[in-house]
Design a protein around this motif. Sequence first.
Motif, mmCIF file in Angstrom:
data_model
loop_
_atom_site.group_PDB
_atom_site.id
_atom_site.type_symbol
_atom_site.label_atom_id
_atom_site.label_comp_id
_atom_site.label_asym_id
_atom_site.label_seq_id
_atom_site.Cartn_x
_atom_site.Cartn_y
_atom_site.Cartn_z
ATOM 1 N N ALA A 235 0.835 -0.985 0.045
ATOM 2 C CA ALA A 235 -0.003 -0.167 0.027
ATOM 3 C C ALA A 235 0.735 1.075 -0.036
ATOM 4 C CB ALA A 235 -0.813 -0.034 1.114
ATOM 5 N N VAL A 236 0.452 2.364 -0.586
ATOM 6 C CA VAL A 236 1.195 3.647 -0.560
ATOM 7 C C VAL A 236 1.094 4.262 0.644
ATOM 8 C CG1 VAL A 236 1.025 5.780 -1.494
ATOM 9 C CG2 VAL A 236 0.362 4.048 -2.951
ATOM 10 N N ARG A 237 1.979 4.764 1.171
ATOM 11 C CA ARG A 237 2.184 5.400 2.626
ATOM 12 C C ARG A 237 2.893 6.487 2.469
ATOM 13 N NH1 ARG A 237 3.515 0.307 6.606
ATOM 14 N NH2 ARG A 237 2.603 -1.196 5.681
ATOM 15 N N VAL A 238 1.885 7.593 2.750
ATOM 16 C CA VAL A 238 2.533 8.950 2.722
ATOM 17 C C VAL A 238 2.591 9.811 4.219
ATOM 18 C CG1 VAL A 238 2.295 10.993 1.604
ATOM 19 C CG2 VAL A 238 1.923 8.995 0.396
ATOM 20 N N ILE A 239 3.486 10.492 4.502
ATOM 21 C CA ILE A 239 3.199 11.511 5.526
ATOM 22 C C ILE A 239 3.040 12.946 5.010
ATOM 23 C CG2 ILE A 239 4.470 10.200 7.325
ATOM 24 C CD1 ILE A 239 6.987 11.709 6.858
ATOM 25 N N ASN A 240 2.430 13.714 5.797
ATOM 26 C CA ASN A 240 1.897 15.052 5.214
ATOM 27 C C ASN A 240 1.512 16.125 6.286
ATOM 28 O OD1 ASN A 240 1.214 16.981 3.121
ATOM 29 N ND2 ASN A 240 -1.050 16.386 3.440
ATOM 30 N N HIS A 241 1.451 17.308 6.144
ATOM 31 C CA HIS A 241 0.877 18.380 7.134
ATOM 32 C C HIS A 241 2.009 18.565 7.967
ATOM 33 C CE1 HIS A 241 -1.193 20.590 9.992
ATOM 34 N NE2 HIS A 241 -2.313 20.753 9.113
ATOM 35 N N PHE A 242 3.160 19.291 7.637
ATOM 36 C CA PHE A 242 4.359 19.458 8.150
ATOM 37 C C PHE A 242 4.405 21.182 8.917
ATOM 38 C CE2 PHE A 242 5.284 16.633 4.755
ATOM 39 C CZ PHE A 242 5.462 15.434 5.773
ATOM 40 N N HIS A 250 12.541 19.305 3.450
ATOM 41 C CA HIS A 250 12.006 17.941 2.489
ATOM 42 C C HIS A 250 13.138 16.570 2.802
ATOM 43 C CE1 HIS A 250 9.508 16.039 -0.075
ATOM 44 N NE2 HIS A 250 10.482 15.419 -0.683
ATOM 45 N N GLY A 251 14.198 16.749 2.258
ATOM 46 C CA GLY A 251 15.204 15.762 2.206
ATOM 47 C C GLY A 251 15.330 15.192 3.500
ATOM 48 N N GLU A 252 15.447 16.156 4.466
ATOM 49 C CA GLU A 252 15.689 15.408 6.095
ATOM 50 C C GLU A 252 14.435 14.798 6.443
ATOM 51 O OE1 GLU A 252 18.338 19.339 7.141
ATOM 52 O OE2 GLU A 252 16.274 19.314 7.592
ATOM 53 N N LEU A 253 13.491 15.074 6.041
ATOM 54 C CA LEU A 253 12.080 14.046 6.344
ATOM 55 C C LEU A 253 12.158 13.007 5.639
ATOM 56 C CD1 LEU A 253 9.518 17.282 6.284
ATOM 57 C CD2 LEU A 253 9.986 15.705 8.111
ATOM 58 N N GLU A 254 12.701 12.827 4.556
ATOM 59 C CA GLU A 254 12.700 11.810 3.709
ATOM 60 C C GLU A 254 13.818 10.752 4.179
ATOM 61 O OE1 GLU A 254 12.049 12.517 -1.125
ATOM 62 O OE2 GLU A 254 13.854 13.410 -0.311
ATOM 63 N N GLN A 255 14.935 11.027 4.854
ATOM 64 C CA GLN A 255 15.999 10.426 5.417
ATOM 65 C C GLN A 255 15.214 9.541 6.735
ATOM 66 O OE1 GLN A 255 19.306 12.580 6.227
ATOM 67 N NE2 GLN A 255 19.816 13.121 4.087
ATOM 68 N N CYS A 256 14.337 10.365 7.399
ATOM 69 C CA CYS A 256 13.626 9.902 8.525
ATOM 70 C C CYS A 256 12.617 8.951 8.198
ATOM 71 C CB CYS A 256 13.233 10.955 9.431
ATOM 72 S SG CYS A 256 14.431 12.118 10.088
ATOM 73 N N ALA A 257 11.794 9.307 7.129
ATOM 74 C CA ALA A 257 10.616 8.491 6.855
ATOM 75 C C ALA A 257 11.040 7.370 6.025
ATOM 76 C CB ALA A 257 9.653 9.441 6.123
ATOM 77 N N ALA A 258 12.001 7.146 5.058
ATOM 78 C CA ALA A 258 12.293 6.003 4.406
ATOM 79 C C ALA A 258 12.235 4.743 4.941
ATOM 80 C CB ALA A 258 13.350 6.512 3.505
ATOM 81 N N PRO A 259 13.266 4.800 6.100
ATOM 82 C CA PRO A 259 13.200 3.426 6.839
ATOM 83 C C PRO A 259 12.019 2.927 7.439
ATOM 84 C CG PRO A 259 15.059 5.024 7.705
ATOM 85 C CD PRO A 259 14.106 5.883 6.872
ATOM 86 N N GLY A 261 9.130 3.208 5.773
ATOM 87 C CA GLY A 261 8.333 2.901 4.717
ATOM 88 C C GLY A 261 7.397 3.984 4.146
ATOM 89 N N PHE A 262 7.523 5.197 4.598
ATOM 90 C CA PHE A 262 6.705 6.148 4.158
ATOM 91 C C PHE A 262 7.506 7.119 2.932
ATOM 92 C CE2 PHE A 262 5.031 5.436 8.484
ATOM 93 C CZ PHE A 262 3.644 5.695 8.166
ATOM 94 N N SER A 263 6.647 7.784 2.131
ATOM 95 C CA SER A 263 7.431 8.807 1.449
ATOM 96 C C SER A 263 6.622 9.952 1.938
ATOM 97 C CB SER A 263 6.845 8.652 -0.064
ATOM 98 O OG SER A 263 5.307 8.686 -0.106
#
Length: 273
Positions: A235-242, A250-259, A261-263
């Motif tokens: 399933a698609v998993r996204v985090i939002n509303h920052f 954005h790039g720092e959020l990606e580094q935290c979120a990727a492990p 399973g979130f984009s």
Amino acid sequence: MRIQYWGTAAAEAYPAMFCTCEACRRAREQGGKNIRTRTSALIDQSVMIDFSPDTNYNRLRYGYDMSRLQALCITHAHSDHLSAAELVMHAPYPYCRGNGGTLRFFCGEDGEKQIQEHSASDGFDPALQVTIWKPYQKERVTDTLDVTPLPAKHDPTHACYILLLESQGKGFLYGHDTAFPEEDVFEFLKGRRLDGISLDCNNGARPSGRTHMGLEDAARFAARLEESGCLRKGAVRVINHFSHACGLLHGELEQCAAPRGFSVAWDGMEIDV
């Protein structure tokens, strides 16, 4: 379902207008995906979730013809999610003619009250067809989209909801502006099909609070949905509303979120569910 994120920030936007914090300074300098307007989304080019103060700017930015809009689904009546002063412009003023069609408007009672108050001088727009959300009651929003409002844990003085979207056998949970939900929400979702989730991550990697989540609670939320048997594999998993208060670009959020399973959503991002 196709979901386009029109805005991905909290109430103050990101970078915030008057803020001189380090996160806002870096966001202004680096630009790109770090520039975030107030949270809203467009579903299948016909339904908008929330009507932020940035809606007119974003419809110009994305080249969207607002006459295509069939319905507005308001999660709650905070001013960053319902810009009532802007919405009354839907009325057919002599100097601002609409397309003559009905716009379906789904909201809590406080949302309807705001629209009525802003419409007081000119009367309520007869083309705005209002339906008041009732918790756990499914509404047929368009011919192909059903939406069920589920109680959010956000502001006890307002009717606040996260939204279950169902269309042509697919399910998507739009879960912003909430802390970790009450058990009743998970009981309701148990056994339902979710092909995608978009969860509040206002606090970024910081601890969650009473009205919003951070990444750890978003991950815990997803885990509970997996345990309930509704979040399908892949399933698609996204985090939002920052919020800029999270301190991450954005790039720092990606580094935290990727492990986990979130984009990470950005303004203009599109996903298919």
